[in-house]
Design an enzyme around this catalytic site. Structure first.
Site, short mmCIF file in Angstrom:
data_model
loop_
_atom_site.label_atom_id
_atom_site.label_comp_id
_atom_site.label_asym_id
_atom_site.label_seq_id
_atom_site.Cartn_x
_atom_site.Cartn_y
_atom_site.Cartn_z
N MET A 126 0.84 -1.21 0.00
CA MET A 126 0.00 0.00 0.00
C MET A 126 0.87 1.25 0.00
SD MET A 126 -3.22 -0.76 2.54
CE MET A 126 -2.57 -1.88 3.77
N THR A 127 1.82 1.32 0.94
CA THR A 127 2.61 2.53 1.16
C THR A 127 3.52 2.85 -0.03
OG1 THR A 127 2.60 2.00 3.50
CG2 THR A 127 4.18 3.64 2.79
N GLU A 128 3.62 4.15 -0.32
CA GLU A 128 4.50 4.64 -1.37
C GLU A 128 5.42 5.71 -0.80
OE1 GLU A 128 1.19 3.99 -4.93
OE2 GLU A 128 2.07 5.98 -4.66
N PRO A 129 6.48 6.05 -1.52
CA PRO A 129 7.37 7.10 -1.00
C PRO A 129 6.62 8.40 -0.66
CG PRO A 129 8.41 6.01 -2.85
CD PRO A 129 7.01 5.46 -2.77
N GLU A 243 -6.03 -6.45 11.17
CA GLU A 243 -4.61 -6.06 11.08
C GLU A 243 -4.18 -5.31 12.34
OE1 GLU A 243 -1.52 -3.47 8.29
OE2 GLU A 243 -3.53 -3.91 7.53
N LEU A 338 16.29 -0.34 33.96
CA LEU A 338 16.47 -1.24 35.10
C LEU A 338 17.58 -2.27 34.85
CD1 LEU A 338 12.75 -1.80 36.21
CD2 LEU A 338 14.53 -0.58 37.48
#
Length: 380
Positions: A126-129, A243, A338
């Protein structure tokens, strides 16, 4: 990890078998894969042979026809070893459901059996630049030419990007339209015009292959379109509940693991002649984190039950995704503190957790997008 109300003897046996498999086939090699920055393809085949891929797929396509509760066990046990194994859950519980739910009979027969055996590894692109959360602004175009689409564009941050044999690609079949112009195409390895960039060099999730994908006049047959043309955005929205629930489950398990490893560490580490677990600051910090983990477990348990029952719980899942990933990020920081100087050493698992956790607040919809959804759904 606490047990869920839904768990039966069958679930316990399934978890036991899976855990034994992972102890033999994954745990001893995980550090090596992290160094090599890749999980070998052979692992996928082994998972497939054991029935640990796509358990929800119907028997006629080679699956076990199990409900999401078995996927939860797989997701949890993989996360227990390390977050770099997220590509397996993405394949089984995010990408393959698109084929099961929206694909036609021909597509299901063609692809699902291989997805179950590990012969087909899947990815979703799905994701593009230039487009992430604003999915309507994707530029990858698929122009119809007879019985084919000609695809041009670029995708980035694609999980399983290097290994994937089948990539579910969000494209614009109507470039001028926004949401209504999006369609989903399955682009197969070896199709002319489809190539992959280098493996992306990430802060964490080192063994998880993440890549850029390129499409240059890539010809995709019309029968590789999932569902109807222009309905892609609608299909994507329908699957996002699961998702985001998966990401929340991963964050919860990571938080549980970090608290447990830190409790063990502070009991064994001495300072000023006594274990650091005896200091009030240590006790208070761990009491606070143990409470957060307990609250997270109860919340996620309710959501899993509602999701399996088919309820629409988008608002609560958005809450869980944002709250649990941010809680896990805070816990990672506290637990590293810790551990003292040793926490900053790669020999200690907390260092890897500290690196792996932050991206969960970004992928599957940023936490800012989650808050936007929540605000809208509570009437703001």
């Amino acid at each position: 990890m606490g047990k869920y109300r839904l768990e039966t003897e069958e679930h316990e046996l399934f978890r036991k078998t899976l855990r034994k498999f992972l102890q033999q086939e994954v745990e001893p090699f995980y550090d090596k894969w992290e160094e090599e920055r890749l999980i070998p393809k052979e692992l996928w085949k082994k998972l497939g042979e054991m029935g640990f891929l796509c358990p929800q797929v119907k028997e006629k396509y080679g699956g076990l026809d199990l409900d999401f509760s078995f996927s939860v066990i797989i997701l949890e046990e993989l996360e227990r070893i390390g977050t770099s194994l997220i590509g397996i859950g993405l394949h089984s519980d995010i990408v393959v459901p698109y084929i099961s739910s929206f694909g036609n009979e021909m597509q299901r027969n063609k692809w699902l059996p291989g997805c179950v055996t590990g012969d087909h590894i899947t990815a979703i692109a799905m994701t593009e630049p230039g487009a992430g959360s604003d999915l309507a602004n994707i530029k990858t175009a698929a122009i119809r030419d007879g019985n084919e689409y000609v695809v041009n564009g670029q995708k980035t941050f694609i999980t399983n990007g290097l290994h994937a044999d089948l990539v579910l690609v969000a494209v614009k079949t109507e470039p001028s339209a926004r949401h209504n112009g999006i369609s989903l195409l399955v682009i197969e390895d070896g199709m002319p015009g489809f190539s992959r960039g280098k493996k992306l060099n990430k802060v964490g999730l080192h063994a998880q292959d993440t890549a850029e994908l390129y499409f240059e006049d890539c010809r995709v047959p019309i029968e590789n379109r999932i569902g109807e043309e222009g309905k892609g955005f609608h299909y994507l929205m329908e699957q996002l509940q699961q998702e985001r629930l998966i990401v929340a489950i991963g964050a919860q398990v990571a938080a549980e693991e970090m608290v447990q490893m830190t409790i063990e560490y502070v009991k064994s580490r001495q300072a000023f002649g006594k274990p650091i677990s005896t200091f009030q600051n240590t006790k208070f910090k761990l009491a606070q984190m143990a409470t957060q983990v307990e609250l997270g477990h109860s919340f996620i348990e309710d959501l899993i039950e509602d999701h399996i029952a088919g309820k629409e719980i988008v608002t609560k899942v958005s809450m869980a995704k944002y709250w649990l990933t941010e809680t896990a990020r805070d816990i990672a920081s506290e637990c590293m503190q810790l551990h003292g100087g040793y926490g900053y050493m790669e020999d200690y698992k907390i260092a890897r957790r500290y690196r792996d956790i932050p991206v969960s607040a970004i992928y599957a919809g940023t936490n800012e997008i989650m808050k936007t959804i929540i605000a809208k759904n509570i009437g703001l």
